[in-house]
Enzyme design. Structure first.
Site, PDB file in Angstrom:
ATOM      1  N   ASN A   8      94.185  81.827  57.403  1.00 16.80           N
ATOM      2  CA  ASN A   8      93.885  81.170  58.680  1.00 16.80           C
ATOM      3  C   ASN A   8      92.820  80.124  58.403  1.00 16.80           C
ATOM      4  OD1 ASN A   8      93.063  80.435  61.228  1.00 16.80           O
ATOM      5  ND2 ASN A   8      92.266  82.465  61.807  1.00 16.80           N
ATOM      6  N   LYS A  10      91.574  78.058  60.404  1.00 18.95           N
ATOM      7  CA  LYS A  10      90.719  77.798  61.580  1.00 18.95           C
ATOM      8  C   LYS A  10      90.592  76.276  61.777  1.00 18.95           C
ATOM      9  CE  LYS A  10      88.682  82.307  60.915  1.00 18.95           C
ATOM     10  NZ  LYS A  10      87.518  83.195  61.098  1.00 18.95           N
ATOM     11  N   HIS A  92      93.397  86.005  68.359  1.00 18.27           N
ATOM     12  CA  HIS A  92      92.265  86.042  67.412  1.00 18.27           C
ATOM     13  C   HIS A  92      90.965  86.207  68.203  1.00 18.27           C
ATOM     14  CE1 HIS A  92      89.350  84.851  64.401  1.00 18.27           C
ATOM     15  NE2 HIS A  92      90.273  85.076  63.495  1.00 18.27           N
ATOM     16  N   GLU A  94      88.212  84.842  67.960  1.00 17.97           N
ATOM     17  CA  GLU A  94      87.559  83.582  68.323  1.00 17.97           C
ATOM     18  C   GLU A  94      88.207  82.975  69.566  1.00 17.97           C
ATOM     19  OE1 GLU A  94      87.829  81.810  64.418  1.00 17.97           O
ATOM     20  OE2 GLU A  94      86.381  83.295  63.696  1.00 17.97           O
ATOM     21  N   GLU A 162      90.906  92.964  62.755  1.00 14.24           N
ATOM     22  CA  GLU A 162      89.773  92.157  62.296  1.00 14.24           C
ATOM     23  C   GLU A 162      88.516  92.559  63.071  1.00 14.24           C
ATOM     24  OE1 GLU A 162      91.239  88.162  60.487  1.00 14.24           O
ATOM     25  OE2 GLU A 162      90.987  87.889  62.631  1.00 14.24           O
ATOM     26  N   GLY A 168      83.630  86.230  58.685  1.00 15.25           N
ATOM     27  CA  GLY A 168      82.742  85.161  58.231  1.00 15.25           C
ATOM     28  C   GLY A 168      81.324  85.612  57.922  1.00 15.25           C
ATOM     29  N   SER A 207      86.148  88.835  55.974  1.00 16.61           N
ATOM     30  CA  SER A 207      85.440  88.714  54.692  1.00 16.61           C
ATOM     31  C   SER A 207      86.236  89.244  53.501  1.00 16.61           C
ATOM     32  CB  SER A 207      84.063  89.386  54.773  1.00 16.61           C
ATOM     33  OG  SER A 207      83.258  88.723  55.734  1.00 16.61           O
TER      34      SER A 207
HETATM   35  P1  13P Z   1      86.902  85.356  57.106  1.00 15.53           P
HETATM   36  O1  13P Z   1      87.908  85.732  56.046  1.00 15.53           O
HETATM   37  O2  13P Z   1      86.322  83.997  56.911  1.00 15.53           O
HETATM   38  O3  13P Z   1      85.910  86.432  57.347  1.00 15.53           O
HETATM   39  O4  13P Z   1      87.746  85.217  58.492  1.00 15.53           O
HETATM   40  C1  13P Z   1      88.612  86.219  58.850  1.00 15.53           C
HETATM   41  C2  13P Z   1      89.435  85.745  59.977  1.00 15.53           C
HETATM   42  O5  13P Z   1      88.947  85.597  61.092  1.00 15.53           O
HETATM   43  C3  13P Z   1      90.852  85.432  59.710  1.00 15.53           C
HETATM   44  O6  13P Z   1      91.563  85.256  60.884  1.00 15.53           O
END
Ligand code: 13P
Length: 245
Positions: A8, A10, A92, A94, A162, A168, A207
């Site tokens: 992803n 983002k 997601h 976010e 997640e 992150g 992560s």
């Molecule tokens: P990270 O791998 O950067 O922690 O992000 C995970 C994520 O939100 C994937 O959708």
């Protein structure tokens, strides 16, 4: 069941980032797992074209629930299919946090994904506050019940667990914690959808890096990963693809 390594990107990536696709395809011409990259919408059709003839599939990070209409700034699952996408990430954390998406919205988006003939990657996960309050299993179970539509099958749906606090941050749950949640998700899906849910892929996200991927993939009911930061570079993501092989 074929495992899935999903990246992803983002809100990252300009045209130059597409070179990573060439590098990933060159390093992993015939990976043992399915490999997916979900770039920002601006790169969707370019990435799909660039990945043609390779083992890399293309997906989107979100869609609107409607097929078309007066929804300024949104894109539909049909548009994603038209651009060469095969998967859509929905719900997601976010999107849930930044855009106020609730379970009903996420469910409608998953149904839209199926309507366009695509596979939905439905995301669930608890916040740190919820984990510390001992509510992880309840929160994730509630999100699953509310976000996964009736009609989910191993072919049209992937679930991504997640934990919000692991995204992150470099923090990762213990293998026992991942196992507890993934086993519970599998049990709930099997209760609701029967035997077919045994083949539904459950991804861990938060992560994931080349250095921790192999041990995470060793956990039962972990069928792949949804990767953010480490999917941006072919060298990192390739290590994760390799660990899943
Ligand atoms: P990270 O791998 O950067 O922690 O992000 C995970 C994520 O939100 C994937 O959708």
């Amino acid at each position: 069941m074929q495992k899935l390594a999903a990246g992803n990107w983002k809100m990252n990536g300009l045209d130059a980032a597409l070179a990573e696709i060439d590098a990933l395809a060159a390093a992993h011409p015939s990976p043992e797992c399915e490999v997916l990259i979900c770039p920002p919408a601006t790169l969707l059709s370019r990435l799909a074209a660039r990945a043609e003839g390779t083992a890399i599939q293309t997906g989107a990070q979100d869609c609107h629930a409607a097929a078309s209409g007066a929804h300024t700034g949104d894109i539909s699952a049909e548009m994603i299919a038209d651009a060469g996408g095969a998967f859509v990430i929905v719900g997601h954390s976010e999107r849930r946090a930044d855009h106020g998406e609730d379970d009903a919205t996420v469910r409608a988006k998953a149904e839209a994904t199926w309507r366009a003939g695509l596979t939905a990657i439905i995301c669930v996960g608890e916040t740190l506050e919820e984990r510390e309050a001992g509510r992880t299993i309840d929160i994730v179970g509630g999100q699953l019940a509310g976000s996964v539509p009736d009609g989910a099958t191993a072919a049209n749906t992937v679930i991504a667990y997640e934990p919000v606090w692991a995204i992150g941050t470099g923090k990762v749950p213990t293998l026992e914690e991942i196992s507890e949640v993934h086993d519970d998700i599998r049990a709930r899906l099997t209760d609701r959808f029967g035997g077919d849910a045994g083949g539904m892929r459950l991804l861990y996200g938060g992560s994931v890096k080349p250095s921790n991927a192999a041990e995470i993939f060793g956990v039962s009911n972990v069928d792949g990963a949804l990767v953010g930061g480490a999917s941006l570079k072919a060298s990192d993501f390739g290590g994760i693809v390799e660990a899943l092989g």
